[in-house]
Write a protein that holds these residues in place. Structure first.
Motif, PDB file in Angstrom:
ATOM      1  N   ALA A  14       0.821  -1.217   0.000  1.00  0.00           N
ATOM      2  CA  ALA A  14       0.000   0.000   0.000  1.00  0.00           C
ATOM      3  C   ALA A  14       0.854   1.267   0.000  1.00  0.00           C
ATOM      4  CB  ALA A  14      -0.920   0.003   1.212  1.00  0.00           C
ATOM      5  N   ARG A  15       2.153   1.089   0.163  1.00  0.00           N
ATOM      6  CA  ARG A  15       3.078   2.220   0.252  1.00  0.00           C
ATOM      7  C   ARG A  15       2.688   3.180   1.378  1.00  0.00           C
ATOM      8  NH1 ARG A  15       3.161   2.961  -6.086  1.00  0.00           N
ATOM      9  NH2 ARG A  15       4.444   1.181  -6.584  1.00  0.00           N
ATOM     10  N   TYR A  16       2.168   2.602   2.468  1.00  0.00           N
ATOM     11  CA  TYR A  16       1.804   3.375   3.655  1.00  0.00           C
ATOM     12  C   TYR A  16       2.145   2.527   4.876  1.00  0.00           C
ATOM     13  CZ  TYR A  16      -0.798   6.333   6.850  1.00  0.00           C
ATOM     14  OH  TYR A  16      -1.138   7.184   7.880  1.00  0.00           O
ATOM     15  N   PRO A  17       3.351   2.717   5.430  1.00  0.00           N
ATOM     16  CA  PRO A  17       3.744   1.901   6.578  1.00  0.00           C
ATOM     17  C   PRO A  17       2.886   2.212   7.801  1.00  0.00           C
ATOM     18  CG  PRO A  17       5.389   3.594   6.138  1.00  0.00           C
ATOM     19  CD  PRO A  17       4.375   3.672   5.034  1.00  0.00           C
ATOM     20  N   LEU A  18       2.491   1.175   8.504  1.00  0.00           N
ATOM     21  CA  LEU A  18       1.697   1.341   9.712  1.00  0.00           C
ATOM     22  C   LEU A  18       2.648   1.475  10.892  1.00  0.00           C
ATOM     23  CD1 LEU A  18      -1.106  -1.264   9.002  1.00  0.00           C
ATOM     24  CD2 LEU A  18      -1.111   1.201   8.577  1.00  0.00           C
ATOM     25  N   THR A  19       2.854   2.706  11.342  1.00  0.00           N
ATOM     26  CA  THR A  19       3.778   2.995  12.435  1.00  0.00           C
ATOM     27  C   THR A  19       3.010   3.480  13.651  1.00  0.00           C
ATOM     28  OG1 THR A  19       4.084   5.266  11.697  1.00  0.00           O
ATOM     29  CG2 THR A  19       5.624   3.626  10.830  1.00  0.00           C
ATOM     30  N   GLY A  20       3.673   3.463  14.798  1.00  0.00           N
ATOM     31  CA  GLY A  20       3.077   3.979  16.025  1.00  0.00           C
ATOM     32  C   GLY A  20       1.737   3.342  16.328  1.00  0.00           C
ATOM     33  N   CYS A  30      -9.742   1.218   9.639  1.00  0.00           N
ATOM     34  CA  CYS A  30      -9.561   2.219   8.581  1.00  0.00           C
ATOM     35  C   CYS A  30     -10.352   1.884   7.325  1.00  0.00           C
ATOM     36  CB  CYS A  30      -8.085   2.336   8.214  1.00  0.00           C
ATOM     37  SG  CYS A  30      -7.046   2.855   9.586  1.00  0.00           S
ATOM     38  N   HIS A  31     -10.386   0.614   6.997  1.00  0.00           N
ATOM     39  CA  HIS A  31     -11.080   0.177   5.781  1.00  0.00           C
ATOM     40  C   HIS A  31     -12.490  -0.252   6.171  1.00  0.00           C
ATOM     41  CE1 HIS A  31      -7.351   0.363   3.494  1.00  0.00           C
ATOM     42  NE2 HIS A  31      -6.758  -0.207   4.529  1.00  0.00           N
ATOM     43  N   THR A  32     -13.406   0.716   6.205  1.00  0.00           N
ATOM     44  CA  THR A  32     -14.739   0.482   6.752  1.00  0.00           C
ATOM     45  C   THR A  32     -15.774   0.045   5.725  1.00  0.00           C
ATOM     46  OG1 THR A  32     -15.241   2.832   6.491  1.00  0.00           O
ATOM     47  CG2 THR A  32     -14.367   2.125   8.628  1.00  0.00           C
ATOM     48  N   ALA A  33     -15.581   0.354   4.468  1.00  0.00           N
ATOM     49  CA  ALA A  33     -16.575   0.031   3.445  1.00  0.00           C
ATOM     50  C   ALA A  33     -16.201  -1.238   2.687  1.00  0.00           C
ATOM     51  CB  ALA A  33     -16.708   1.191   2.464  1.00  0.00           C
ATOM     52  N   LYS A  34     -17.155  -2.126   2.519  1.00  0.00           N
ATOM     53  CA  LYS A  34     -16.929  -3.326   1.720  1.00  0.00           C
ATOM     54  C   LYS A  34     -16.970  -2.937   0.256  1.00  0.00           C
ATOM     55  CE  LYS A  34     -18.812  -6.628   4.975  1.00  0.00           C
ATOM     56  NZ  LYS A  34     -19.750  -7.737   5.180  1.00  0.00           N
ATOM     57  N   THR A  35     -16.042  -3.489  -0.512  1.00  0.00           N
ATOM     58  CA  THR A  35     -15.990  -3.176  -1.931  1.00  0.00           C
ATOM     59  C   THR A  35     -15.315  -4.301  -2.689  1.00  0.00           C
ATOM     60  OG1 THR A  35     -15.248  -1.590  -3.588  1.00  0.00           O
ATOM     61  CG2 THR A  35     -13.825  -1.892  -1.684  1.00  0.00           C
ATOM     62  N   ALA A  36     -15.731  -4.472  -3.919  1.00  0.00           N
ATOM     63  CA  ALA A  36     -15.079  -5.454  -4.786  1.00  0.00           C
ATOM     64  C   ALA A  36     -13.969  -4.784  -5.591  1.00  0.00           C
ATOM     65  CB  ALA A  36     -16.099  -6.077  -5.725  1.00  0.00           C
ATOM     66  N   ALA A  37     -13.958  -3.456  -5.559  1.00  0.00           N
ATOM     67  CA  ALA A  37     -12.954  -2.682  -6.290  1.00  0.00           C
ATOM     68  C   ALA A  37     -11.671  -2.586  -5.470  1.00  0.00           C
ATOM     69  CB  ALA A  37     -13.498  -1.286  -6.580  1.00  0.00           C
ATOM     70  N   LYS A  38     -10.684  -1.926  -6.019  1.00  0.00           N
ATOM     71  CA  LYS A  38      -9.416  -1.706  -5.324  1.00  0.00           C
ATOM     72  C   LYS A  38      -9.672  -0.990  -3.995  1.00  0.00           C
ATOM     73  CE  LYS A  38      -4.930   0.481  -5.797  1.00  0.00           C
ATOM     74  NZ  LYS A  38      -4.064   1.300  -6.637  1.00  0.00           N
ATOM     75  N   VAL A  39      -9.067  -1.485  -2.937  1.00  0.00           N
ATOM     76  CA  VAL A  39      -9.248  -0.914  -1.604  1.00  0.00           C
ATOM     77  C   VAL A  39      -8.314   0.276  -1.432  1.00  0.00           C
ATOM     78  CG1 VAL A  39      -9.076  -1.362   0.858  1.00  0.00           C
ATOM     79  CG2 VAL A  39      -9.871  -3.158  -0.667  1.00  0.00           C
ATOM     80  N   THR A  40      -8.870   1.426  -1.067  1.00  0.00           N
ATOM     81  CA  THR A  40      -8.050   2.609  -0.846  1.00  0.00           C
ATOM     82  C   THR A  40      -8.504   3.318   0.426  1.00  0.00           C
ATOM     83  OG1 THR A  40      -9.500   4.035  -2.151  1.00  0.00           O
ATOM     84  CG2 THR A  40      -7.654   2.991  -3.307  1.00  0.00           C
ATOM     85  N   ALA A  41      -7.608   4.060   0.995  1.00  0.00           N
ATOM     86  CA  ALA A  41      -7.892   4.913   2.149  1.00  0.00           C
ATOM     87  C   ALA A  41      -6.962   6.107   2.032  1.00  0.00           C
ATOM     88  CB  ALA A  41      -7.663   4.158   3.453  1.00  0.00           C
ATOM     89  N   PRO A  42      -7.317   7.232   2.671  1.00  0.00           N
ATOM     90  CA  PRO A  42      -6.449   8.408   2.597  1.00  0.00           C
ATOM     91  C   PRO A  42      -5.089   8.127   3.226  1.00  0.00           C
ATOM     92  CG  PRO A  42      -8.531   8.917   3.709  1.00  0.00           C
ATOM     93  CD  PRO A  42      -8.505   7.450   3.468  1.00  0.00           C
ATOM     94  N   THR A  43      -4.057   8.816   2.738  1.00  0.00           N
ATOM     95  CA  THR A  43      -2.732   8.668   3.337  1.00  0.00           C
ATOM     96  C   THR A  43      -2.329   9.905   4.135  1.00  0.00           C
ATOM     97  OG1 THR A  43      -1.690   9.435   1.302  1.00  0.00           O
ATOM     98  CG2 THR A  43      -1.908   7.052   1.589  1.00  0.00           C
ATOM     99  N   ALA A  44      -3.047  10.998   3.989  1.00  0.00           N
ATOM    100  CA  ALA A  44      -2.785  12.198   4.792  1.00  0.00           C
ATOM    101  C   ALA A  44      -3.548  12.074   6.111  1.00  0.00           C
ATOM    102  CB  ALA A  44      -3.245  13.446   4.049  1.00  0.00           C
ATOM    103  N   CYS A  45      -2.939  12.495   7.191  1.00  0.00           N
ATOM    104  CA  CYS A  45      -3.549  12.405   8.522  1.00  0.00           C
ATOM    105  C   CYS A  45      -4.972  12.966   8.531  1.00  0.00           C
ATOM    106  CB  CYS A  45      -2.723  13.180   9.547  1.00  0.00           C
ATOM    107  SG  CYS A  45      -1.004  12.672   9.680  1.00  0.00           S
TER     108      CYS A  45
END
Length: 79
Positions: A14-20, A30-45
């Protein structure tokens, strides 16, 4: 069987390391919606934390200039 069988490297895939505090969260936090498409979430705080921004946007959206991901309850101010 679901995601439990996957060995998903979040930093690499995902190119988003889970730190702290992010590291201890379940995927569903973080991933609250079910989807058959590519899973995405924001990367900015601000993409996830806008509603709980105690500064109410007064300092912009670059939270990482002052804060780290160590905790969400209190500010860990960078020095």
């Amino acid at each position: 069987n679901g995601w439990a069988l996957w060995r998903f490297d979040h930093a690499k895939e995902a190119r988003y390391p889970l730190t702290g505090a992010h590291a201890g969260l379940s995927c569903h936090a973080c991933h609250t919606a079910k989807t058959a498409a590519k899973v995405t979430a924001p990367t900015a705080c601000i993409g996830c934390h806008k509603a709980d921004d105690i500064h109410q946007g007064a300092f912009g959206s670059s939270c990482d200039q002052c804060h780290t991901t160590a905790t969400f309850r209190q500010g860990s101010v960078r020095r």
